[in-house]
Design a protein around this motif. Structure first.
Motif, mmCIF file in Angstrom:
data_model
loop_
_atom_site.group_PDB
_atom_site.id
_atom_site.type_symbol
_atom_site.label_atom_id
_atom_site.label_comp_id
_atom_site.label_asym_id
_atom_site.label_seq_id
_atom_site.Cartn_x
_atom_site.Cartn_y
_atom_site.Cartn_z
ATOM 1 N N PRO A 72 0.821 -1.212 0.000
ATOM 2 C CA PRO A 72 0.000 0.000 0.000
ATOM 3 C C PRO A 72 0.856 1.263 0.000
ATOM 4 O O PRO A 72 1.991 1.264 0.490
ATOM 5 N N PRO A 73 0.328 2.359 -0.565
ATOM 6 C CA PRO A 73 1.078 3.615 -0.581
ATOM 7 C C PRO A 73 1.546 4.026 0.815
ATOM 8 O O PRO A 73 0.810 3.897 1.791
ATOM 9 N N ARG A 74 2.799 4.481 0.892
ATOM 10 C CA ARG A 74 3.417 5.036 2.094
ATOM 11 C C ARG A 74 3.566 4.021 3.224
ATOM 12 O O ARG A 74 3.799 4.398 4.367
ATOM 13 N N SER A 75 3.453 2.714 2.905
ATOM 14 C CA SER A 75 3.637 1.681 3.929
ATOM 15 C C SER A 75 5.068 1.163 3.968
ATOM 16 O O SER A 75 5.416 0.383 4.860
ATOM 17 N N GLN A 76 5.906 1.589 3.029
ATOM 18 C CA GLN A 76 7.273 1.118 2.991
ATOM 19 C C GLN A 76 8.186 2.236 2.485
ATOM 20 O O GLN A 76 7.726 3.319 2.120
ATOM 21 N N ILE A 77 9.467 1.969 2.506
ATOM 22 C CA ILE A 77 10.445 2.832 1.843
ATOM 23 C C ILE A 77 10.865 2.117 0.567
ATOM 24 O O ILE A 77 11.373 0.993 0.612
ATOM 25 N N ALA A 78 10.616 2.745 -0.555
ATOM 26 C CA ALA A 78 11.013 2.204 -1.845
ATOM 27 C C ALA A 78 11.923 3.233 -2.507
ATOM 28 O O ALA A 78 11.470 4.337 -2.843
ATOM 29 N N VAL A 105 20.514 -3.498 7.348
ATOM 30 C CA VAL A 105 20.536 -4.110 8.675
ATOM 31 C C VAL A 105 21.015 -3.110 9.715
ATOM 32 O O VAL A 105 20.422 -2.970 10.799
ATOM 33 N N GLU A 106 22.098 -2.405 9.414
ATOM 34 C CA GLU A 106 22.655 -1.458 10.377
ATOM 35 C C GLU A 106 21.712 -0.276 10.599
ATOM 36 O O GLU A 106 21.577 0.225 11.735
ATOM 37 N N ALA A 107 21.059 0.189 9.531
ATOM 38 C CA ALA A 107 20.127 1.309 9.671
ATOM 39 C C ALA A 107 18.926 0.917 10.526
ATOM 40 O O ALA A 107 18.482 1.684 11.386
ATOM 41 N N SER A 167 7.174 -6.456 8.805
ATOM 42 C CA SER A 167 7.441 -5.019 8.743
ATOM 43 C C SER A 167 7.924 -4.548 10.105
ATOM 44 O O SER A 167 7.792 -5.253 11.118
ATOM 45 N N LEU A 168 8.452 -3.328 10.138
ATOM 46 C CA LEU A 168 8.900 -2.770 11.410
ATOM 47 C C LEU A 168 7.739 -2.681 12.395
ATOM 48 O O LEU A 168 7.886 -2.977 13.579
ATOM 49 N N GLN A 169 6.578 -2.289 11.902
ATOM 50 C CA GLN A 169 5.414 -2.192 12.783
ATOM 51 C C GLN A 169 5.007 -3.569 13.294
ATOM 52 O O GLN A 169 4.714 -3.731 14.492
ATOM 53 N N MET A 170 4.977 -4.567 12.416
ATOM 54 C CA MET A 170 4.605 -5.921 12.832
ATOM 55 C C MET A 170 5.595 -6.485 13.852
ATOM 56 O O MET A 170 5.241 -7.336 14.675
ATOM 57 N N LEU A 171 6.835 -6.000 13.811
ATOM 58 C CA LEU A 171 7.860 -6.456 14.747
ATOM 59 C C LEU A 171 7.872 -5.662 16.045
ATOM 60 O O LEU A 171 8.701 -5.913 16.916
ATOM 61 N N GLY A 172 6.966 -4.696 16.157
ATOM 62 C CA GLY A 172 6.833 -3.956 17.398
ATOM 63 C C GLY A 172 7.662 -2.692 17.504
ATOM 64 O O GLY A 172 7.774 -2.110 18.589
ATOM 65 N N ALA A 173 8.238 -2.241 16.394
ATOM 66 C CA ALA A 173 9.050 -1.017 16.437
ATOM 67 C C ALA A 173 8.166 0.188 16.743
ATOM 68 O O ALA A 173 7.035 0.290 16.256
ATOM 69 N N MET A 175 9.658 3.375 16.429
ATOM 70 C CA MET A 175 10.222 4.416 15.576
ATOM 71 C C MET A 175 9.877 4.061 14.124
ATOM 72 O O MET A 175 10.504 3.210 13.524
ATOM 73 N N LEU A 176 8.835 4.731 13.592
ATOM 74 C CA LEU A 176 8.349 4.428 12.255
ATOM 75 C C LEU A 176 8.395 5.661 11.354
ATOM 76 O O LEU A 176 7.675 5.740 10.365
ATOM 77 N N ASP A 177 9.270 6.606 11.677
ATOM 78 C CA ASP A 177 9.426 7.833 10.898
ATOM 79 C C ASP A 177 10.218 7.500 9.631
ATOM 80 O O ASP A 177 11.426 7.261 9.679
ATOM 81 N N ARG A 178 9.538 7.518 8.493
ATOM 82 C CA ARG A 178 10.202 7.109 7.254
ATOM 83 C C ARG A 178 11.304 8.075 6.836
ATOM 84 O O ARG A 178 12.305 7.654 6.248
ATOM 85 N N GLU A 179 11.147 9.362 7.129
ATOM 86 C CA GLU A 179 12.204 10.305 6.753
ATOM 87 C C GLU A 179 13.480 10.040 7.534
ATOM 88 O O GLU A 179 14.586 10.084 6.979
ATOM 89 N N GLN A 180 13.343 9.761 8.826
ATOM 90 C CA GLN A 180 14.530 9.435 9.615
ATOM 91 C C GLN A 180 15.151 8.133 9.116
ATOM 92 O O GLN A 180 16.373 8.025 9.010
ATOM 93 N N LEU A 181 14.330 7.166 8.789
ATOM 94 C CA LEU A 181 14.843 5.898 8.268
ATOM 95 C C LEU A 181 15.572 6.099 6.939
ATOM 96 O O LEU A 181 16.647 5.534 6.714
ATOM 97 N N VAL A 182 14.986 6.895 6.038
ATOM 98 C CA VAL A 182 15.623 7.163 4.747
ATOM 99 C C VAL A 182 16.995 7.785 4.954
ATOM 100 O O VAL A 182 17.990 7.384 4.329
ATOM 101 N N GLY A 183 17.077 8.773 5.839
ATOM 102 C CA GLY A 183 18.356 9.426 6.092
ATOM 103 C C GLY A 183 19.400 8.459 6.616
ATOM 104 O O GLY A 183 20.558 8.458 6.162
ATOM 105 N N THR A 184 19.013 7.610 7.564
ATOM 106 C CA THR A 184 19.965 6.664 8.138
ATOM 107 C C THR A 184 20.393 5.632 7.097
ATOM 108 O O THR A 184 21.576 5.290 6.995
#
Length: 267
Positions: A72-78, A105-107, A167-173, A175-184
């Motif tokens: 679904p739109p905006r549910s992942q980083i592509a 993995v590191e991000a 997914s990160l959400q399914m794993l209990g994360a 921190m689900l901020d996609r912009e922060q994830l993209v940067g890292t």
């Protein structure tokens, strides 16, 4: 479910420039494949090295061996990035998707605390669940490689196109901020790409990073090779070309392409 859109201006401000990890960054609402789009831009004469393309939704996303993938739109980083491979002999190009898996993995670990691993060659798993995947394609005949990745962020079990997806959400994360994830992700990836270019292939540190994050090495695996040949054995190491070596007990088979299934940990 709240799935805010990415802010292209904010991403460019933090990631693009002389001190940033990328040269150019675009975000599109919908496209078939970010890899295909960057390859088409290269074919049209654009310099795509250091260019990043993110999509809020991919309607024709691709995995290895031409497998389709949708979410679904905006549910992942592509995202896809163009990489200059001119300084690296083609024999070392196979390491680029491997180091991309390590960067993911590191991000994920540094932003969420979730300990993922890389299944050879470049799927990112938590347990048996696939969290992310990588696809690298050469812009032949030029020494430019487009590396695409997809990371599931807020994908739910009902939305997953494959029951093995997580997914990160399914794993209990939390921190689900996609912009922060993209940067890292882009900082981790760009650092490793630079080292790969400087060393003209994988340096000892990159090789050790892959070994440390690999969920395949040391495991009992089944490999389905081209032509439907099957081998079972213990994955022992990755060679200088990024190929997987499997000890069957009677021979050591070098695998450059194939589907790998983890069976159990080696004794």
């Amino acid at each position: 479910m709240q799935r805010p859109p990415l802010d292209p201006a904010a991403l460019r401000a933090s990631l693009v420039g002389s001190d940033g990890p990328v040269r150019h960054l675009d975000v599109v609402t919908d496209t078939g494949s970010t890899n295909a789009d960057l390859l088409a831009r290269h074919a049209a004469g654009e310099n795509i090295t250091g260019a990043v393309l993110l999509a809020e939704h991919q309607n024709a996303g691709r995995g290895r061996n031409g497998r389709s993938w949708s979410a679904p739109p905006r549910s992942q980083i592509a995202l896809s990035i163009g990489v200059d491979a001119a300084a690296v002999p083609p024999a070392g190009w196979g390491w680029l998707p491997l180091l991309t898996g390590v960067a993911l993995v590191e991000a994920v670990r540094s932003t969420t605390g979730i300990a993922a691993g890389v299944k050879w060659p470049n799927d990112v798993l938590v347990g048996i669940g696939k969290l992310a995947g990588v696809l690298a394609e050469v812009a032949a005949p030029d020494p430019v490689i487009v590396v695409g990745l997809g990371l599931n962020v807020t994908l739910t079990a009902d939305e997953a196109p494959d029951p093995r997806a997580t997914s990160l959400q399914m794993l209990g994360a939390t921190m689900l901020d996609r912009e922060q994830l993209v940067g890292t992700i882009l900082r981790e990836l760009s650092s490793r790409i630079h080292r790969w270019q400087q060393a003209q292939g994988p340096d000892d540190g990159l090789v050790e990073d892959y070994r440390r994050t690999s969920s395949t090495l040391g495991s009992r695996v089944r490999a389905i090779l081209p032509g439907d040949r099957e081998i079972i054995g213990t994955a022992t190491r990755i060679d200088e070309l990024g190929r997987l070596l499997i000890d069957t007990g009677t021979e050591v088979v070098t695998v450059s392409a194939g589907d790998i299934t983890h069976l159990r940990s080696a004794d």
